[in-house]
Design a protein around this motif. Structure first.
Motif, PDB file in Angstrom:
ATOM      1  N   GLN A 195       1.406   8.586   6.295  1.00 33.24           N
ATOM      2  CA  GLN A 195       1.434   7.752   7.486  1.00 33.24           C
ATOM      3  C   GLN A 195       1.494   8.601   8.749  1.00 33.24           C
ATOM      4  N   ASP A 196       2.194   9.712   8.679  1.00 35.04           N
ATOM      5  CA  ASP A 196       2.213  10.633   9.822  1.00 35.04           C
ATOM      6  C   ASP A 196       0.843  11.271  10.022  1.00 35.04           C
ATOM      7  N   ALA A 197       0.195  11.646   8.910  1.00 32.12           N
ATOM      8  CA  ALA A 197      -1.085  12.347   8.995  1.00 32.12           C
ATOM      9  C   ALA A 197      -2.193  11.465   9.566  1.00 32.12           C
ATOM     10  N   VAL A 198      -2.224  10.184   9.171  1.00 32.41           N
ATOM     11  CA  VAL A 198      -3.306   9.297   9.627  1.00 32.41           C
ATOM     12  C   VAL A 198      -2.876   8.441  10.818  1.00 32.41           C
ATOM     13  N   LYS A 199      -1.596   8.632  11.245  1.00 31.79           N
ATOM     14  CA  LYS A 199      -1.067   7.926  12.428  1.00 31.79           C
ATOM     15  C   LYS A 199      -1.204   6.409  12.294  1.00 31.79           C
ATOM     16  N   SER A 200      -0.826   5.917  11.103  1.00 27.01           N
ATOM     17  CA  SER A 200      -0.957   4.485  10.832  1.00 27.01           C
ATOM     18  C   SER A 200      -0.055   4.110   9.661  1.00 27.01           C
ATOM     19  N   LYS A 201       0.366   2.844   9.637  1.00 27.99           N
ATOM     20  CA  LYS A 201       1.149   2.316   8.522  1.00 27.99           C
ATOM     21  C   LYS A 201       0.259   1.813   7.379  1.00 27.99           C
ATOM     22  N   THR A 202      -1.049   1.809   7.584  1.00 24.83           N
ATOM     23  CA  THR A 202      -1.952   1.158   6.633  1.00 24.83           C
ATOM     24  C   THR A 202      -1.950   1.748   5.215  1.00 24.83           C
TER      25      THR A 202
ATOM     26  N   LEU B 128      -9.717  10.864   8.760  1.00 31.63           N
ATOM     27  CA  LEU B 128      -8.952   9.732   8.242  1.00 31.63           C
ATOM     28  C   LEU B 128      -8.125   9.042   9.320  1.00 31.63           C
ATOM     29  N   VAL B 129      -7.913   9.708  10.432  1.00 27.84           N
ATOM     30  CA  VAL B 129      -7.264   9.011  11.553  1.00 27.84           C
ATOM     31  C   VAL B 129      -8.190   7.905  12.055  1.00 27.84           C
ATOM     32  N   GLU B 130      -9.484   8.243  12.153  1.00 29.38           N
ATOM     33  CA  GLU B 130     -10.470   7.230  12.558  1.00 29.38           C
ATOM     34  C   GLU B 130     -10.630   6.169  11.477  1.00 29.38           C
ATOM     35  N   LYS B 131     -10.602   6.604  10.206  1.00 26.63           N
ATOM     36  CA  LYS B 131     -10.717   5.634   9.105  1.00 26.63           C
ATOM     37  C   LYS B 131      -9.557   4.645   9.134  1.00 26.63           C
ATOM     38  N   ALA B 132      -8.370   5.151   9.467  1.00 26.18           N
ATOM     39  CA  ALA B 132      -7.201   4.269   9.550  1.00 26.18           C
ATOM     40  C   ALA B 132      -7.370   3.255  10.673  1.00 26.18           C
ATOM     41  N   LYS B 133      -7.919   3.717  11.788  1.00 27.16           N
ATOM     42  CA  LYS B 133      -8.160   2.797  12.907  1.00 27.16           C
ATOM     43  C   LYS B 133      -9.200   1.745  12.522  1.00 27.16           C
ATOM     44  N   GLU B 134     -10.228   2.181  11.774  1.00 28.17           N
ATOM     45  CA  GLU B 134     -11.239   1.229  11.312  1.00 28.17           C
ATOM     46  C   GLU B 134     -10.611   0.164  10.417  1.00 28.17           C
TER      47      GLU B 134
ATOM     48  N   PRO C  28     -10.787   4.884   1.947  1.00 24.16           N
ATOM     49  CA  PRO C  28     -10.057   6.160   1.848  1.00 24.16           C
ATOM     50  C   PRO C  28      -8.556   6.037   2.112  1.00 24.16           C
ATOM     51  N   ILE C  29      -8.174   5.227   3.067  1.00 23.97           N
ATOM     52  CA  ILE C  29      -6.755   5.077   3.385  1.00 23.97           C
ATOM     53  C   ILE C  29      -6.031   4.370   2.244  1.00 23.97           C
ATOM     54  N   ILE C  30      -6.674   3.363   1.665  1.00 29.46           N
ATOM     55  CA  ILE C  30      -6.085   2.650   0.530  1.00 29.46           C
ATOM     56  C   ILE C  30      -5.972   3.585  -0.672  1.00 29.46           C
ATOM     57  N   THR C  31      -6.977   4.465  -0.863  1.00 31.59           N
ATOM     58  CA  THR C  31      -6.939   5.423  -1.970  1.00 31.59           C
ATOM     59  C   THR C  31      -5.720   6.326  -1.855  1.00 31.59           C
ATOM     60  N   LEU C  32      -5.448   6.820  -0.655  1.00 28.69           N
ATOM     61  CA  LEU C  32      -4.284   7.681  -0.448  1.00 28.69           C
ATOM     62  C   LEU C  32      -2.992   6.933  -0.771  1.00 28.69           C
TER      63      LEU C  32
ATOM     64  N   GLY D 235      10.492  -3.239  -0.573  1.00 27.30           N
ATOM     65  CA  GLY D 235      11.317  -2.369   0.256  1.00 27.30           C
ATOM     66  C   GLY D 235      10.528  -1.463   1.173  1.00 27.30           C
ATOM     67  N   ILE D 236       9.189  -1.538   1.132  1.00 25.84           N
ATOM     68  CA  ILE D 236       8.330  -0.686   1.953  1.00 25.84           C
ATOM     69  C   ILE D 236       7.886  -1.460   3.185  1.00 25.84           C
ATOM     70  N   GLN D 237       8.032  -0.844   4.363  1.00 30.82           N
ATOM     71  CA  GLN D 237       7.566  -1.476   5.594  1.00 30.82           C
ATOM     72  C   GLN D 237       6.044  -1.579   5.579  1.00 30.82           C
ATOM     73  N   MET D 238       5.539  -2.782   5.793  1.00 29.59           N
ATOM     74  CA  MET D 238       4.102  -3.013   5.815  1.00 29.59           C
ATOM     75  C   MET D 238       3.611  -3.118   7.255  1.00 29.59           C
ATOM     76  N   PRO D 239       2.332  -2.780   7.501  1.00 31.11           N
ATOM     77  CA  PRO D 239       1.808  -2.920   8.860  1.00 31.11           C
ATOM     78  C   PRO D 239       1.727  -4.396   9.263  1.00 31.11           C
ATOM     79  N   ILE D 240       2.161  -4.695  10.471  1.00 29.06           N
ATOM     80  CA  ILE D 240       2.132  -6.079  10.967  1.00 29.06           C
ATOM     81  C   ILE D 240       0.879  -6.239  11.810  1.00 29.06           C
ATOM     82  N   LEU D 241      -0.210  -6.647  11.173  1.00 26.46           N
ATOM     83  CA  LEU D 241      -1.491  -6.855  11.836  1.00 26.46           C
ATOM     84  C   LEU D 241      -1.972  -8.271  11.543  1.00 26.46           C
ATOM     85  N   PRO D 242      -2.805  -8.834  12.421  1.00 31.80           N
ATOM     86  CA  PRO D 242      -3.207 -10.238  12.249  1.00 31.80           C
ATOM     87  C   PRO D 242      -3.736 -10.581  10.865  1.00 31.80           C
TER      88      PRO D 242
END
Length: 564
Positions: free
Chosen positions: A529-536, A189-195, A508-512, A344-351
């Motif tokens: 977010q710690d486990a998948v190393k992403s804010k997504t 899921l770390v790779e899935k988050a990057k994808e 998978p990341i959205i499911t979590l 109130g939740i920080q969202m990922p800042i991506l294009p």
């Protein structure tokens, strides 16, 4: 000691604040990554203080509970109603399915174990970590046509079951989602988050640092233009365009020519020996190599006001646009996106992160530029200490009146109760604030007080009131209640992950994120977010959190009705 006990009995308000103080203090401690949390700590301290047999008017907890529920609804209202639109409907439906599982499992387990409605409601509250069920279920029990002493006995069992089952409800949820969840969803899921980040434009991080991270800061440096500099004899606009063509989004804000300091304009021509104030993201500035310019320390040139402004997004021209789309709008010149919050939740800042109505976006830049952007995208949320109490008071009153309406089905009185009405009213008034942000403002610190202090004063009174019967209730329930609560926590979460994967076919990341949101467990979101190393995972959290926070509280009414 006798004097202290007597004083606490004579002035029960002091017992409440003693409970709050000790509860908040104990709630800060962690063993590894586990913490009791403030609510459970306040409850247990309240039970301890309650052994002194202190009598507190039930009106006290009612006042603060209504305030808390209105604040909950107000916080998630824009996302709740926004989720009704086409893009949010699958997540809303998913959250509703998970919430139904969160009701059915405690109900069936309670029936199998032979628990009464008090223990079952408490197990629902603790296993699903939804503290508000304590109050809603208690209100509903009070409406039943049973003797007063039986009502009191059932109500006092609710915090017992809550305290026993909450521990696994919190820690177990985070562990299940962060450790077991990835195995159920398959793959790294770390790779899935990057994808997923790449799908959202995350591959552009190196090319567009201006929107790479919500935590980056804008900095300004001063450079003196040499005769052979590419900027010599070019307009400000030409220089900025050339920088951007090389993947560096930097802005010239001011220029020194001799002793004169001039605000930059697009058509201004830069000359040899001019000193320019160049600003942008820290990554941009670090990547910028001044080959022909000399960096200088010009305090006077760099000493100009920069505004950090939060803006509530309400304008149609930017709703459903991506952050990349926003950045390319003409009026965004000189302004950088610093952070984005949703409920109130920080969202990922991506294009390709999509902006939604009710999002709170934080901008940074020169004041005149930031103010211009604010007028185009929404309503500036400038710092203030003032809460629109007319708005808050009216909302709670109308919600309470709605909840007080009762209908009888088969001789059983059914109503939302004043607490459920306050929640529904909060949802509507929160949505109304998002539609018309000129009124109804509750500053973030005030909202924190309503949410946290409101809930914990309610919990403190519950603990103090239930104190004398708590130990007896715990002995009657036994450790089987802990195991039952663990099952009531784990089964809906595991089924929810499988439903998200095979039926809704979410990423998978959205499911979590959706699973954590439907269960309103923010601690689990952090662990994910710690486990998948992403804010997504936050992309699946906000809509489902709004639905979960509403339905799970209403289940406090439903569980009592179906158990009765």
């Amino acid at each position: 000691m006798d004097w202290i006990i007597t004083t606490l009995k004579d002035y029960p308000e002091l017992a409440i604040f003693l409970t709050l103080s000790l509860g908040y203090f104990i709630g800060k401690f962690k063993i590894g990554s586990f913490s009791l949390g403030t609510v459970t700590s306040v409850l247990l301290v309240g039970v301890l203080v309650g052994q002194l047999d202190i009598v507190i008017s039930p009106n006290v907890k009612s006042v603060f509970f209504l305030m808390f529920l209105f604040a909950v609804g107000y916080s998630v209202g824009p996302q709740f109603f926004g989720g009704l639109k086409k893009d949010g409907l699958p997540q809303m439906l998913y959250a509703a399915v998970v919430c139904v599982l969160c009701l059915i499992c405690p109900y069936l387990i309670g029936k199998i174990m032979g628990y009464d409605m008090g223990l079952t409601a408490g197990m629902l509250a603790g296993s699903q970590t939804i503290s508000a069920v304590i109050g809603v279920a208690s209100d509903t029990i009070n409406q039943l046509g049973i003797p007063a002493d039986q009502k009191a006995a059932l109500i006092n069992k609710i915090p017992v079951a809550y305290a026993v089952t909450y521990i696994f409800g919190t820690a177990g949820s985070a562990w299940l989602l962060a450790s077991i969840g990835p195995k159920l969803l398959g793959g790294n899921l770390v790779e899935k988050a990057k994808e997923l980040e790449i799908q959202l434009g995350g591959d552009a991080i190196g090319d567009d640092p201006s929107i790479a991270s919500a935590y980056d800061r804008v900095i300004y440096n001063a450079y003196q233009i040499a005769a052979h500099s590419y900027a010599n004899n070019k307009t400000v606009a030409d220089v900025e365009n050339e920088l951007e063509s090389k993947g560096r989004r930097l802005f010239i804000q001011r220029i020194r020519r001799g002793k004169e300091i001039i605000d930059a304009s697009p058509e201004f021509i830069i000359k040899e020996n001019d000193v320019v104030a160049l600003g942008g993201r820290r990554e941009y500035m670090m990547n910028y190599v001044a080959v022909n310019e000399k960096e200088v320390l010009d305090i006077e040139l760099l000493n100009f006001p920069v505004e950090v402004l939060s803006v509530l997004i309400v304008k149609k021209e930017v709703i459903n646009k991506t952050i990349a789309d926003l950045r390319h709008l003409k009026y965004m010149h000189g302004v950088v996106v610093r952070s984005l919050k949703r409920s109130g939740i920080q969202m990922p800042i991506l294009p390709n992160t999509v902006l939604q109505k009710g999002d709170m976006i934080e901008l940074i830049g020169i004041k005149r530029d930031v103010d211009q952007v604010a007028t185009h995208i929404g309503y500036p949320d400038r710092p203030t200490n003032s809460t629109d109490m007319a708005f808050v008071g009216l909302g709670i009153v109308l919600g309470g009146l709605l909840g007080a309406l009762t209908i009888k089905v088969g001789g059983v009185p059914i109503s939302l109760s004043t607490s459920g009405g306050a929640l529904i009213s909060g949802l509507f008034f929160g949505w109304l604030r998002g539609q018309h942000p000129t009124f109804g403002r509750i500053p973030e610190p005030a909202l924190w007080i309503m949410n946290n202090v409101g809930l914990n004063i309610f919990i403190a009174v519950v603990g103090i009131t239930a104190g004398p019967s708590f130990i007896v209730g715990f002995q009657e329930a036994g450790w089987g209640l802990f195991i039952a609560g663990a099952a009531a926590t784990a089964i809906p979460l595991i089924l929810g992950l499988l439903i998200g994967r095979y039926i809704f076919k979410f990423h998978p990341i959205i499911t979590l994120g959706c699973a954590a949101g439907a269960r309103t467990t923010t601690a689990a979101l952090g662990a994910l977010q710690d486990a998948v190393k992403s804010k997504t995972p936050a992309l699946g959290y906000t809509v489902t959190y709004a639905v979960g926070n509403t339905l799970l509280i209403i289940w406090g009414v439903v569980i009592i009705l179906i158990m009765s």
